[in-house]
Design a protein around this motif. Structure first.
Motif, PDB file in Angstrom:
ATOM      1  N   MET A   1      -6.949 -10.541   4.133  1.00  0.00           N
ATOM      2  CA  MET A   1      -5.900  -9.565   3.888  1.00  0.00           C
ATOM      3  C   MET A   1      -4.821 -10.235   3.040  1.00  0.00           C
ATOM      4  O   MET A   1      -4.400 -11.348   3.328  1.00  0.00           O
ATOM      5  CB  MET A   1      -5.323  -9.086   5.238  1.00  0.00           C
ATOM      6  N   ARG A   2      -4.395  -9.539   2.025  1.00  0.00           N
ATOM      7  CA  ARG A   2      -3.362 -10.083   1.140  1.00  0.00           C
ATOM      8  C   ARG A   2      -2.000 -10.053   1.833  1.00  0.00           C
ATOM      9  O   ARG A   2      -1.759  -9.237   2.731  1.00  0.00           O
ATOM     10  CB  ARG A   2      -3.309  -9.276  -0.143  1.00  0.00           C
ATOM     11  N   TRP A   3      -1.097 -10.931   1.403  1.00  0.00           N
ATOM     12  CA  TRP A   3       0.205 -11.027   2.060  1.00  0.00           C
ATOM     13  C   TRP A   3       1.029  -9.760   1.828  1.00  0.00           C
ATOM     14  O   TRP A   3       1.843  -9.383   2.672  1.00  0.00           O
ATOM     15  CB  TRP A   3       0.957 -12.283   1.634  1.00  0.00           C
ATOM     16  N   GLN A   4       0.820  -9.078   0.691  1.00  0.00           N
ATOM     17  CA  GLN A   4       1.552  -7.836   0.433  1.00  0.00           C
ATOM     18  C   GLN A   4       1.142  -6.758   1.437  1.00  0.00           C
ATOM     19  O   GLN A   4       1.993  -5.994   1.910  1.00  0.00           O
ATOM     20  CB  GLN A   4       1.291  -7.325  -0.996  1.00  0.00           C
ATOM     21  N   SER A   5      -0.140  -6.706   1.751  1.00  0.00           N
ATOM     22  CA  SER A   5      -0.618  -5.745   2.752  1.00  0.00           C
ATOM     23  C   SER A   5      -0.058  -6.082   4.123  1.00  0.00           C
ATOM     24  O   SER A   5       0.348  -5.193   4.877  1.00  0.00           O
ATOM     25  CB  SER A   5      -2.140  -5.745   2.810  1.00  0.00           C
ATOM     26  N   MET A   6      -0.041  -7.372   4.447  1.00  0.00           N
ATOM     27  CA  MET A   6       0.505  -7.794   5.741  1.00  0.00           C
ATOM     28  C   MET A   6       1.976  -7.429   5.849  1.00  0.00           C
ATOM     29  O   MET A   6       2.430  -6.948   6.899  1.00  0.00           O
ATOM     30  CB  MET A   6       0.301  -9.299   5.926  1.00  0.00           C
ATOM     31  N   LEU A   7       2.732  -7.633   4.779  1.00  0.00           N
ATOM     32  CA  LEU A   7       4.158  -7.296   4.783  1.00  0.00           C
ATOM     33  C   LEU A   7       4.367  -5.794   4.951  1.00  0.00           C
ATOM     34  O   LEU A   7       5.216  -5.357   5.738  1.00  0.00           O
ATOM     35  CB  LEU A   7       4.829  -7.786   3.492  1.00  0.00           C
ATOM     36  N   ALA A   8       3.590  -4.987   4.230  1.00  0.00           N
ATOM     37  CA  ALA A   8       3.713  -3.530   4.333  1.00  0.00           C
ATOM     38  C   ALA A   8       3.387  -3.056   5.748  1.00  0.00           C
ATOM     39  O   ALA A   8       4.091  -2.197   6.303  1.00  0.00           O
ATOM     40  CB  ALA A   8       2.798  -2.856   3.320  1.00  0.00           C
ATOM     41  N   ILE A   9       2.345  -3.613   6.344  1.00  0.00           N
ATOM     42  CA  ILE A   9       1.975  -3.222   7.709  1.00  0.00           C
ATOM     43  C   ILE A   9       3.036  -3.660   8.697  1.00  0.00           C
ATOM     44  O   ILE A   9       3.392  -2.918   9.621  1.00  0.00           O
ATOM     45  CB  ILE A   9       0.583  -3.788   8.057  1.00  0.00           C
ATOM     46  N   TYR A  10       3.604  -4.861   8.512  1.00  0.00           N
ATOM     47  CA  TYR A  10       4.682  -5.317   9.402  1.00  0.00           C
ATOM     48  C   TYR A  10       5.895  -4.393   9.298  1.00  0.00           C
ATOM     49  O   TYR A  10       6.510  -4.055  10.308  1.00  0.00           O
ATOM     50  CB  TYR A  10       5.080  -6.759   9.082  1.00  0.00           C
ATOM     51  N   ILE A  11       6.243  -3.988   8.093  1.00  0.00           N
ATOM     52  CA  ILE A  11       7.389  -3.086   7.915  1.00  0.00           C
ATOM     53  C   ILE A  11       7.127  -1.755   8.613  1.00  0.00           C
ATOM     54  O   ILE A  11       8.031  -1.178   9.232  1.00  0.00           O
ATOM     55  CB  ILE A  11       7.707  -2.899   6.421  1.00  0.00           C
TER      56      ILE A  11
END
Length: 87
Positions: A1-11
């Motif tokens: 999983m890309r870090w951008q996807s992880m950030l979006a899911i965390y938000i």
């Protein structure tokens, strides 16, 4: 999983967690023993502390995200397990 996807899911987890955290610890002016301001609703919270809300929300969102990520890595619950229609 890309870090951008992880950030979006965390938000997303953080935004949803706000609604889970907001009702806890709220006291009205009557419960706090304070006087009502003219025009204030009786159900309005007495003391709103956005820092405490943000901290609680961050903790809840982080726990939920870690569980989500561990499920993503380990595959505990998959989409096929949740498909009850096409079994």
């Amino acid at each position: 999983m890309r870090w951008q996807s992880m950030l979006a899911i965390y938000i997303l987890f953080w935004a949803f967690s706000v609604f889970l955290v907001l009702p806890f610890g709220v006291r009205t002016a009557h419960e706090a023993g304070a006087e009502l301001v003219p025009g204030q609703a009786e159900s309005a919270p007495h003391g709103f502390n956005p820092g405490k809300i943000a901290l609680r929300t961050t903790i809840v969102a982080t726990v939920l995200f870690v569980l989500f990520y561990l499920n993503y890595v380990n595959g505990w619950v998959t989409a096929e397990m949740l498909d009850w229609v096409h079994r």
